[in-house]
Design an enzyme around this catalytic site. Structure first.
Site, PDB file in Angstrom:
ATOM      1  N   HIS A 107       0.809  -1.221   0.000  1.00 54.39           N
ATOM      2  CA  HIS A 107       0.000   0.000   0.000  1.00 54.39           C
ATOM      3  C   HIS A 107       0.843   1.271   0.000  1.00 54.39           C
ATOM      4  O   HIS A 107       0.361   2.325  -0.432  1.00 54.39           O
ATOM      5  CB  HIS A 107      -0.944   0.006   1.200  1.00 54.39           C
ATOM      6  CG  HIS A 107      -2.060  -0.980   1.089  1.00 54.39           C
ATOM      7  ND1 HIS A 107      -3.035  -0.901   0.127  1.00 54.39           N
ATOM      8  CD2 HIS A 107      -2.342  -2.096   1.810  1.00 54.39           C
ATOM      9  CE1 HIS A 107      -3.886  -1.909   0.262  1.00 54.39           C
ATOM     10  NE2 HIS A 107      -3.486  -2.651   1.270  1.00 54.39           N
ATOM     11  N   ARG A 133       6.542  -6.534   3.132  1.00 52.98           N
ATOM     12  CA  ARG A 133       5.263  -6.978   2.579  1.00 52.98           C
ATOM     13  C   ARG A 133       5.220  -6.631   1.102  1.00 52.98           C
ATOM     14  O   ARG A 133       5.356  -5.469   0.715  1.00 52.98           O
ATOM     15  CB  ARG A 133       4.077  -6.328   3.297  1.00 52.98           C
ATOM     16  CG  ARG A 133       2.744  -6.800   2.709  1.00 52.98           C
ATOM     17  CD  ARG A 133       1.556  -6.484   3.586  1.00 52.98           C
ATOM     18  NE  ARG A 133       1.202  -5.063   3.585  1.00 52.98           N
ATOM     19  CZ  ARG A 133       0.072  -4.586   4.130  1.00 52.98           C
ATOM     20  NH1 ARG A 133      -0.784  -5.420   4.720  1.00 52.98           N
ATOM     21  NH2 ARG A 133      -0.187  -3.295   4.112  1.00 52.98           N
ATOM     22  N   ASP A 168      16.328 -11.811  -3.900  1.00 54.79           N
ATOM     23  CA  ASP A 168      17.680 -11.585  -4.426  1.00 54.79           C
ATOM     24  C   ASP A 168      18.315 -10.300  -3.901  1.00 54.79           C
ATOM     25  O   ASP A 168      19.544 -10.203  -3.815  1.00 54.79           O
ATOM     26  CB  ASP A 168      17.670 -11.569  -5.958  1.00 54.79           C
ATOM     27  CG  ASP A 168      17.651 -12.966  -6.562  1.00 54.79           C
ATOM     28  OD1 ASP A 168      17.777 -13.944  -5.802  1.00 54.79           O
ATOM     29  OD2 ASP A 168      17.509 -13.083  -7.801  1.00 54.79           O
ATOM     30  N   GLU A 201      -6.759 -12.273   5.348  1.00 49.24           N
ATOM     31  CA  GLU A 201      -7.492 -11.019   5.534  1.00 49.24           C
ATOM     32  C   GLU A 201      -8.820 -10.998   4.787  1.00 49.24           C
ATOM     33  O   GLU A 201      -9.258  -9.953   4.315  1.00 49.24           O
ATOM     34  CB  GLU A 201      -6.614  -9.844   5.093  1.00 49.24           C
ATOM     35  CG  GLU A 201      -5.947 -10.035   3.744  1.00 49.24           C
ATOM     36  CD  GLU A 201      -4.918  -8.954   3.453  1.00 49.24           C
ATOM     37  OE1 GLU A 201      -5.035  -7.843   3.989  1.00 49.24           O
ATOM     38  OE2 GLU A 201      -3.987  -9.238   2.672  1.00 49.24           O
ATOM     39  N   ASP A 258      -8.975  -5.493   6.220  1.00 51.63           N
ATOM     40  CA  ASP A 258      -9.574  -6.143   5.051  1.00 51.63           C
ATOM     41  C   ASP A 258     -10.562  -7.226   5.460  1.00 51.63           C
ATOM     42  O   ASP A 258     -11.578  -7.430   4.787  1.00 51.63           O
ATOM     43  CB  ASP A 258      -8.485  -6.717   4.156  1.00 51.63           C
ATOM     44  CG  ASP A 258      -7.842  -5.672   3.274  1.00 51.63           C
ATOM     45  OD1 ASP A 258      -8.518  -5.163   2.371  1.00 51.63           O
ATOM     46  OD2 ASP A 258      -6.673  -5.327   3.501  1.00 51.63           O
TER      47      ASP A 258
END
Length: 265
Positions: free
Chosen positions: A48, A73, A87, A152, A178
């Site tokens: 977000h 996240r 990576d 969620e 959510d």
């Protein structure tokens, strides 16, 4: 040079309480500042918040020398995106919007090198392997990876038993906002019906020997979740803290001015 040890993964395994802080300002300087504040883990939000792989990399580098551990996240469970972030050195991932056991299995495979998974090998170009200067990185990387999946939605809760049976998941992060929205309580994650579902999920996840996490802004909410069995809790958000402090400073100034004016009459 050895593959970096993942202290956050070990702490979850050992059952230690872990307090975190949410990073959405996309700044390595503010990330470093928060890292020295003493939090066990910091969540760099690339779902977000307007982060990209370069801003996340900069924050990883800023946090690396501090006592805090970076969790990232991602925007979704795309294996190509997961590969890129692993990576650049992400060792702890939070993957949002997981709703089925098959989706969870696919996510686990995306984080693991063959034969356990499908992660592509490109260590000569990877900061994670220190550009092939880490001994045995390919051998150790799977074991030091901490994978947290985010439940969620009502569908995710309905499929929780199957998701918990998937091997390779270190923790389940419950997303109250959510979840509340999918239950018809948009903007009200503290609604009693939502809290009942969350408390049941916490109990079930804890019984499966997986760590439970969530975001809880506010001392009372955080304490209630911890008492319910939540092991890793993000107890603040940098954007909210800055916005609150900025408003409060201005409000205090206005109040002082009004007080001075009233005393003059």
């Amino acid at each position: 040079m050895e593959t970096p040890h993942n202290p956050f993964k070990q702490a979850l395994k050992d059952g230690k309480q872990q307090y975190g802080y949410w990073l959405g300002l996309c700044s390595p300087l503010s990330a470093e500042l928060c890292a020295y504040a003493g939090y066990d883990w910091l969540l760099i939000d690339a779902e977000h918040a307007p982060n990209d792989i370069n801003t996340v990399l900069a924050q990883l580098q800023a946090i690396a020398a501090t006592p805090s551990h970076a969790v990232v996240r991602l925007v979704n469970d795309d294996p190509a995106i997961i590969k890129q972030y692993l990576d650049i050195g992400v060792q702890s991932l939070l993957i949002p919007m997981i709703e089925t056991a098959q989706q969870a299995k696919n996510t686990v495979r995306a984080t693991q090198y063959p034969p356990r998974g499908i992660r592509g090998v490109g260590t000569a170009l990877a900061r994670a392997a220190r550009w092939n200067m880490v001994d045995n990185y390919l051998k150790d990387a799977n074991d030091e990876l901490c994978l947290i999946i985010q439940i969620e939605s009502v569908k995710g809760i309905e499929n929780l038993d199957g998701i918990l049976a998937v091997e390779g998941i270190d923790g389940i992060f419950i997303g109250p906002a959510d979840l509340a929205a999918t239950m018809g309580h948009l903007g009200n994650p503290t609604h009693p019906d939502v809290q009942v579902i969350i408390k049941r999920a916490i109990k079930k996840i804890s019984a499966s020997n997986k760590a439970v996490g969530t975001l809880a802004v506010g001392k009372e909410v955080a304490q209630a979740y911890e008492e319910a069995g939540v092991q890793f809790i993000a107890i603040g958000v940098d954007t909210l803290s800055l916005a609150y402090a900025a408003r409060q400073i201005l409000a205090d100034c206005h109040n002082l001015k009004d007080k001075v004016l009233r005393s003059a009459y």
